[in-house]
Write an enzyme that holds these catalytic residues in place. Sequence first.
Site, PDB file in Angstrom:
ATOM      1  N   ASP A  63     -16.567  -1.134  -0.945  1.00  0.00           N
ATOM      2  CA  ASP A  63     -15.225  -1.449  -1.464  1.00  0.00           C
ATOM      3  C   ASP A  63     -14.247  -1.700  -0.320  1.00  0.00           C
ATOM      4  O   ASP A  63     -13.105  -2.098  -0.567  1.00  0.00           O
ATOM      5  CB  ASP A  63     -14.708  -0.325  -2.368  1.00  0.00           C
ATOM      6  CG  ASP A  63     -14.753   1.032  -1.688  1.00  0.00           C
ATOM      7  OD1 ASP A  63     -15.855   1.472  -1.324  1.00  0.00           O
ATOM      8  OD2 ASP A  63     -13.700   1.648  -1.501  1.00  0.00           O
ATOM      9  N   LYS A  67       0.838  -1.199   0.000  1.00  0.00           N
ATOM     10  CA  LYS A  67       0.000   0.000   0.000  1.00  0.00           C
ATOM     11  C   LYS A  67       0.877   1.254   0.000  1.00  0.00           C
ATOM     12  O   LYS A  67       1.786   1.362   0.824  1.00  0.00           O
ATOM     13  CB  LYS A  67      -0.892  -0.026   1.246  1.00  0.00           C
ATOM     14  CG  LYS A  67      -2.099   0.866   1.185  1.00  0.00           C
ATOM     15  CD  LYS A  67      -3.112   0.432   2.233  1.00  0.00           C
ATOM     16  CE  LYS A  67      -4.287   1.380   2.314  1.00  0.00           C
ATOM     17  NZ  LYS A  67      -5.281   0.907   3.296  1.00  0.00           N
TER      18      LYS A  67
HETATM   19  P1  AMP Z   1      -9.973   4.408   0.804  1.00  0.00           P
HETATM   20  O1  AMP Z   1     -10.718   5.567   1.365  1.00  0.00           O
HETATM   21  O2  AMP Z   1      -8.547   4.303   1.296  1.00  0.00           O
HETATM   22  O3  AMP Z   1     -10.713   3.122   0.978  1.00  0.00           O
HETATM   23  O4  AMP Z   1      -9.824   4.674  -0.756  1.00  0.00           O
HETATM   24  C1  AMP Z   1     -10.906   4.791  -1.644  1.00  0.00           C
HETATM   25  C2  AMP Z   1     -10.384   4.790  -3.059  1.00  0.00           C
HETATM   26  O5  AMP Z   1      -9.511   5.888  -3.279  1.00  0.00           O
HETATM   27  C3  AMP Z   1      -9.572   3.544  -3.413  1.00  0.00           C
HETATM   28  O6  AMP Z   1      -9.845   3.239  -4.746  1.00  0.00           O
HETATM   29  C4  AMP Z   1      -8.159   4.007  -3.206  1.00  0.00           C
HETATM   30  O7  AMP Z   1      -7.240   3.249  -3.952  1.00  0.00           O
HETATM   31  C5  AMP Z   1      -8.224   5.458  -3.691  1.00  0.00           C
HETATM   32  N1  AMP Z   1      -7.206   6.271  -3.037  1.00  0.00           N
HETATM   33  C6  AMP Z   1      -7.128   6.644  -1.749  1.00  0.00           C
HETATM   34  N2  AMP Z   1      -6.050   7.407  -1.521  1.00  0.00           N
HETATM   35  C7  AMP Z   1      -5.396   7.530  -2.696  1.00  0.00           C
HETATM   36  C8  AMP Z   1      -4.193   8.192  -3.110  1.00  0.00           C
HETATM   37  N3  AMP Z   1      -3.434   8.893  -2.281  1.00  0.00           N
HETATM   38  N4  AMP Z   1      -3.853   8.080  -4.421  1.00  0.00           N
HETATM   39  C9  AMP Z   1      -4.592   7.390  -5.289  1.00  0.00           C
HETATM   40  N5  AMP Z   1      -5.724   6.745  -4.949  1.00  0.00           N
HETATM   41  C10 AMP Z   1      -6.139   6.817  -3.684  1.00  0.00           C
HETATM   42 MG    MG Z   2     -10.528   1.349   0.436  1.00  0.00          MG
END
Ligand code: AMP
Ligand code: MG
Length: 487
Positions: A252, A113
């Site tokens: 997700d 990650k």
């Molecule tokens: P999360 O809130 O971490 O579950 O992320 C939700 C979505 O946003 C997922 O598809 C992650 O891969 C994407 N995401 C979160 N942070 C980033 C980041 N810094 N760069 C690219 N994608 C991100």
């Molecule tokens: Mg996520």
Amino acid sequence: MKALDELTFDNRFARLGDAFSTHVLPEPIAAPRLVVASPAAMALLDLDPAEAETPVFAELFGGHKLWAEAEPRAMVYSGHQFGSYNPQLGDGRGLLLGEVYNEAGEHWDLHLKGAGQTPYSRMGDGRAVLRSSIREFLASEALHALNIPTTRALCVIGSDTPVWREKQERAAMVLRLSPSHVRFGHFEFFYYTKRPEQQKELGEHVLAMHFPHCLEQPEPYLAMFREIVERNAELIAKWQAYGFCHGVMNTDNMSILGITFDFGPFAFLDDFDAHFICNHSDDQGRYSFSNQVPIGQWNLSALAQALTPFISVEALRETLGLYLPLFQAHYLDLMRRRLGFTTAEDDDQKLLEQLLQLMQNSGVDYSLFFRRLGDESPEQAISRLRDDFVDIKGFDAWGERYIARVTREGEADQALRRERMHAVNPLYILRNYLAQKAIDAAESGDYSEVRRLHAVLSNPFEEQPGMESYAERPPEWGKHLEISCSS
Ligand code: AMP
Ligand code: MG
């Protein structure tokens, strides 16, 4: 015990092909260094814990090196975020490096990650900051030690690479281990993009890899869905019993294995508060502590919708109906044990609800209450704990009913009761302020506090000499830390 170059790979998800994931190489972070590693997680890969100290360890998990057999892929999925469908998500900053089999024949996905941008990064930089990587690491290993199903964390690698959030921070990577990275959102993606063939391929992969026993049932998909419902009911019962608030229960972020998945602004309760919202961006409280229970069912319904090509609506509905009763049975069972009961009585639910209401009204520390309840005889414990309650009369009345309830069990051996209760009531919890102190030190280059906290939380039920300060209630500054989604 193995060295790092002796891992056995078999990348079955990668072989599903480009409709399911995209080949992407990790983007290295500058001057990679070990922040913390989990010997217990390393053991899952048969890795010698001494390997964590080698330079190649930080290079591998800092994105500089790859095993020849690794096949780094960004997975595609979609999902419901805060109740609305988002048709295009996917690994925006994480890569499935490959799948490793250990000597026991168990299968572990290696997921890095913070590994840089992918086709699913949208506006994001593909990075993870040190703070959120440490939080994910500590939470994974702490939940596991509490017997709560979760993805695991092998290590955090820190770096000099700058990243911008609200302010400039440093990039880090966390190596996540899980038997599967398939989320509810994977099934939703192929359902809503109307690709029944690929959805079937995904379903068959998941059945073969993770639910092989369901293949012997007359309706394998239904048997699998039933198990997903059961596992999630049990998981959320454990969250509620131990005061864990996930914070972003989007579909997700829900694992088909029913394990805690994707750590963001999560928190363990300090004071008991049923309405606690740990996610600063969750204005409506959709994912508040008590809402986790109905949201679990909502998420399972979203998965059920995506499974309608395989299972009749009637059977899906009936199976979804199992969730709440299963949740309640697990939850009550856990809470009976936390209260020190070895038998079941009809009024236990009421007794528990009355206690939680009293705790809510007085802001009593959720974890310490149960720990102290087992420290001494019921009479002694109640008379000591009463000082924490504003409504002393109300608590005294509850205490009398509790003592009578314990007395009916006829347990005379206080040492045995204490041992039994301490085995289910942790002394050490990953409180937000403890994580914050470790993060503050790590951000200035001192990783000793993260390592110490990880060690303490790896053994949460046992009193550890010299570690008394880790069992304390938060100081004033640490009570209402605002943790945002930005990570
Ligand atoms: P999360 O809130 O971490 O579950 O992320 C939700 C979505 O946003 C997922 O598809 C992650 O891969 C994407 N995401 C979160 N942070 C980033 C980041 N810094 N760069 C690219 N994608 C991100
Ligand atoms: Mg996520």
